[in-house]
Design a protein around this motif. Structure first.
Motif, PDB file in Angstrom:
ATOM      1  N   LEU A 151      16.397  23.211 -14.755  1.00 40.76           N
ATOM      2  CA  LEU A 151      15.027  23.459 -15.204  1.00 40.76           C
ATOM      3  C   LEU A 151      14.506  22.362 -16.121  1.00 40.76           C
ATOM      4  CD1 LEU A 151      15.146  27.309 -15.943  1.00 40.76           C
ATOM      5  CD2 LEU A 151      14.120  26.146 -13.981  1.00 40.76           C
ATOM      6  N   CYS A 152      15.378  21.812 -16.983  1.00 38.93           N
ATOM      7  CA  CYS A 152      14.926  20.809 -17.951  1.00 38.93           C
ATOM      8  C   CYS A 152      14.643  19.451 -17.319  1.00 38.93           C
ATOM      9  CB  CYS A 152      15.962  20.656 -19.071  1.00 38.93           C
ATOM     10  SG  CYS A 152      16.074  22.122 -20.130  1.00 38.93           S
ATOM     11  N   LYS A 153      14.885  19.329 -16.026  1.00 37.18           N
ATOM     12  CA  LYS A 153      14.543  18.088 -15.312  1.00 37.18           C
ATOM     13  C   LYS A 153      13.149  18.160 -14.693  1.00 37.18           C
ATOM     14  CE  LYS A 153      19.333  17.079 -13.962  1.00 37.18           C
ATOM     15  NZ  LYS A 153      20.262  16.924 -12.809  1.00 37.18           N
ATOM     16  N   THR A 154      12.550  19.348 -14.691  1.00 29.96           N
ATOM     17  CA  THR A 154      11.268  19.542 -14.018  1.00 29.96           C
ATOM     18  C   THR A 154      10.104  19.442 -14.996  1.00 29.96           C
ATOM     19  OG1 THR A 154      11.174  21.949 -14.353  1.00 29.96           O
ATOM     20  CG2 THR A 154      12.477  21.142 -12.493  1.00 29.96           C
ATOM     21  N   THR A 155       8.921  19.352 -14.441  1.00 28.23           N
ATOM     22  CA  THR A 155       7.713  19.295 -15.270  1.00 28.23           C
ATOM     23  C   THR A 155       7.345  20.675 -15.815  1.00 28.23           C
ATOM     24  OG1 THR A 155       6.363  19.540 -13.265  1.00 28.23           O
ATOM     25  CG2 THR A 155       6.796  17.298 -14.052  1.00 28.23           C
ATOM     26  N   PHE A 156       8.032  21.731 -15.342  1.00 26.42           N
ATOM     27  CA  PHE A 156       7.790  23.063 -15.886  1.00 26.42           C
ATOM     28  C   PHE A 156       8.362  23.195 -17.293  1.00 26.42           C
ATOM     29  CE2 PHE A 156       7.113  23.962 -11.432  1.00 26.42           C
ATOM     30  CZ  PHE A 156       6.108  24.915 -11.443  1.00 26.42           C
ATOM     31  N   ALA A 157       9.303  22.339 -17.630  1.00 21.95           N
ATOM     32  CA  ALA A 157       9.891  22.381 -18.961  1.00 21.95           C
ATOM     33  C   ALA A 157       8.994  21.625 -19.934  1.00 21.95           C
ATOM     34  CB  ALA A 157      11.284  21.764 -18.946  1.00 21.95           C
ATOM     35  N   PRO A 158       8.684  22.192 -21.090  1.00 22.72           N
ATOM     36  CA  PRO A 158       7.905  21.466 -22.102  1.00 22.72           C
ATOM     37  C   PRO A 158       8.641  20.201 -22.522  1.00 22.72           C
ATOM     38  CG  PRO A 158       8.028  23.808 -22.619  1.00 22.72           C
ATOM     39  CD  PRO A 158       8.999  23.567 -21.508  1.00 22.72           C
ATOM     40  N   ALA A 174      14.210  32.949 -17.783  1.00 24.35           N
ATOM     41  CA  ALA A 174      14.551  31.579 -18.172  1.00 24.35           C
ATOM     42  C   ALA A 174      13.308  30.703 -18.309  1.00 24.35           C
ATOM     43  CB  ALA A 174      15.520  30.968 -17.151  1.00 24.35           C
ATOM     44  N   VAL A 175      12.417  30.756 -17.333  1.00 23.99           N
ATOM     45  CA  VAL A 175      11.214  29.918 -17.381  1.00 23.99           C
ATOM     46  C   VAL A 175      10.309  30.346 -18.525  1.00 23.99           C
ATOM     47  CG1 VAL A 175       9.157  29.191 -16.121  1.00 23.99           C
ATOM     48  CG2 VAL A 175      11.323  29.443 -14.906  1.00 23.99           C
ATOM     49  N   GLN A 176      10.144  31.645 -18.716  1.00 28.86           N
ATOM     50  CA  GLN A 176       9.318  32.142 -19.824  1.00 28.86           C
ATOM     51  C   GLN A 176       9.904  31.725 -21.175  1.00 28.86           C
ATOM     52  OE1 GLN A 176       9.417  36.324 -18.870  1.00 28.86           O
ATOM     53  NE2 GLN A 176       7.378  36.285 -17.927  1.00 28.86           N
ATOM     54  N   SER A 177      11.214  31.710 -21.266  1.00 24.43           N
ATOM     55  CA  SER A 177      11.859  31.318 -22.524  1.00 24.43           C
ATOM     56  C   SER A 177      11.559  29.858 -22.849  1.00 24.43           C
ATOM     57  CB  SER A 177      13.374  31.533 -22.430  1.00 24.43           C
ATOM     58  OG  SER A 177      13.680  32.894 -22.224  1.00 24.43           O
ATOM     59  N   LEU A 178      11.691  28.985 -21.863  1.00 30.25           N
ATOM     60  CA  LEU A 178      11.415  27.569 -22.101  1.00 30.25           C
ATOM     61  C   LEU A 178       9.950  27.343 -22.452  1.00 30.25           C
ATOM     62  CD1 LEU A 178      13.498  25.848 -19.260  1.00 30.25           C
ATOM     63  CD2 LEU A 178      14.072  26.041 -21.678  1.00 30.25           C
TER      64      LEU A 178
END
Length: 251
Positions: free
Chosen positions: A41-48, A72-76
């Motif tokens: 997830l932290c490699k994508t643009t969805f991660a802040p 997981a996505v909501q947490s990030l």
């Protein structure tokens, strides 16, 4: 000989220790799963940007959000770390409370004043309601207006966020344990004066060792041989001249 197996009592030290070990093992397994998920997830643009390329931080945020009921996505997207402290937007706090059956509603919101109330799902009457009032006078007394210009440019939103976050924490503190502030509050307070540096064992091993400074030797004590005749001082020589002006030996 008895074949019964001794079972420790529920609250005995042995039972409590076993429960703690199991809990830690569960946390390790959960952290491992969160880390593997965060690596993707932290490699994508969805991660802040604060989590992008930082799967370790992302994994902790995922675990933290999981306790609040976030995926997981909501947490990030919603767990924000400021000055080393996790925080949630006020609107996210409200969503967490509503998901657990609590009520939070707005009484008043203007550019000068915001009033928000909350009621627990198990409350018997409205006498148990929690209420928070934030106005510009309170902001000025705390000195927040000088630290955060949004109180001048967006006073309505800032006052409402303050009142909403405070109400949520008062209404269901057990849900928001560990969430002391929302991001705006942390920005108002600023970093704490005391700072610490995280040092690992590898850092200590790799750190160059400073050479020990040699201690300067203490000056040796001067010993005087009692048999050696001491040189007379100037006053003693003058006394000898007065006693014997010609410098001869006395008879």
């Amino acid at each position: 000989m008895s074949t019964d197996i001794a079972v420790p009592e529920r609250n005995s030290p042995v039972a409590l220790t076993s429960a703690m070990v199991v809990s830690l093992q569960d946390q390790v397994a959960a952290l491992d799963a969160a880390y593997r998920l965060a690596q993707s997830l932290c490699k994508t643009t969805f991660a802040p940007k604060d989590y992008r390329g930082k799967p370790q931080d992302g994994a902790v945020a995922i675990l933290f959000g999981q306790k609040l009921g976030l995926d997981a996505v909501q947490s990030l997207q919603n767990v924000i770390v400021i000055h080393g402290k996790p925080s949630l937007e006020a609107r996210t706090m409200r969503a967490v409370l509503l998901a657990h059956g609590h009520k939070v509603w707005t009484v008043e919101t203007t550019a000068e004043r915001a009033v928000v109330r909350g009621r627990r799902a198990d409350a018997d009457s409205d006498e148990q309601d929690e209420e928070s009032v934030w106005d510009m006078e309170r902001v000025r007394k705390a000195g927040y207006e000088k630290r955060n210009e949004k109180y001048r440019t967006e006073p309505t939103n800032m006052l409402y966020a303050r009142a909403l976050a405070e109400t949520c924490r008062r209404t269901a503190p057990e849900l928001l344990i560990g969430i002391e502030y929302d991001p705006n509050e942390l920005r108002d307070i600023g970093p704490t004066q005391a700072t610490s540096e995280r040092v690992t064992a590898a850092d200590i091993i790799a750190a160059p060792q400073e050479p020990e400074q040699a201690l300067e030797p203490e000056p040796a004590e001067e010993w005087v041989d009692v048999e050696v005749e001491e040189t007379p001082s100037a006053d003693e020589e003058a006394d000898q001249v007065e006693a014997d002006p010609e410098g001869g030996d006395p008879e």
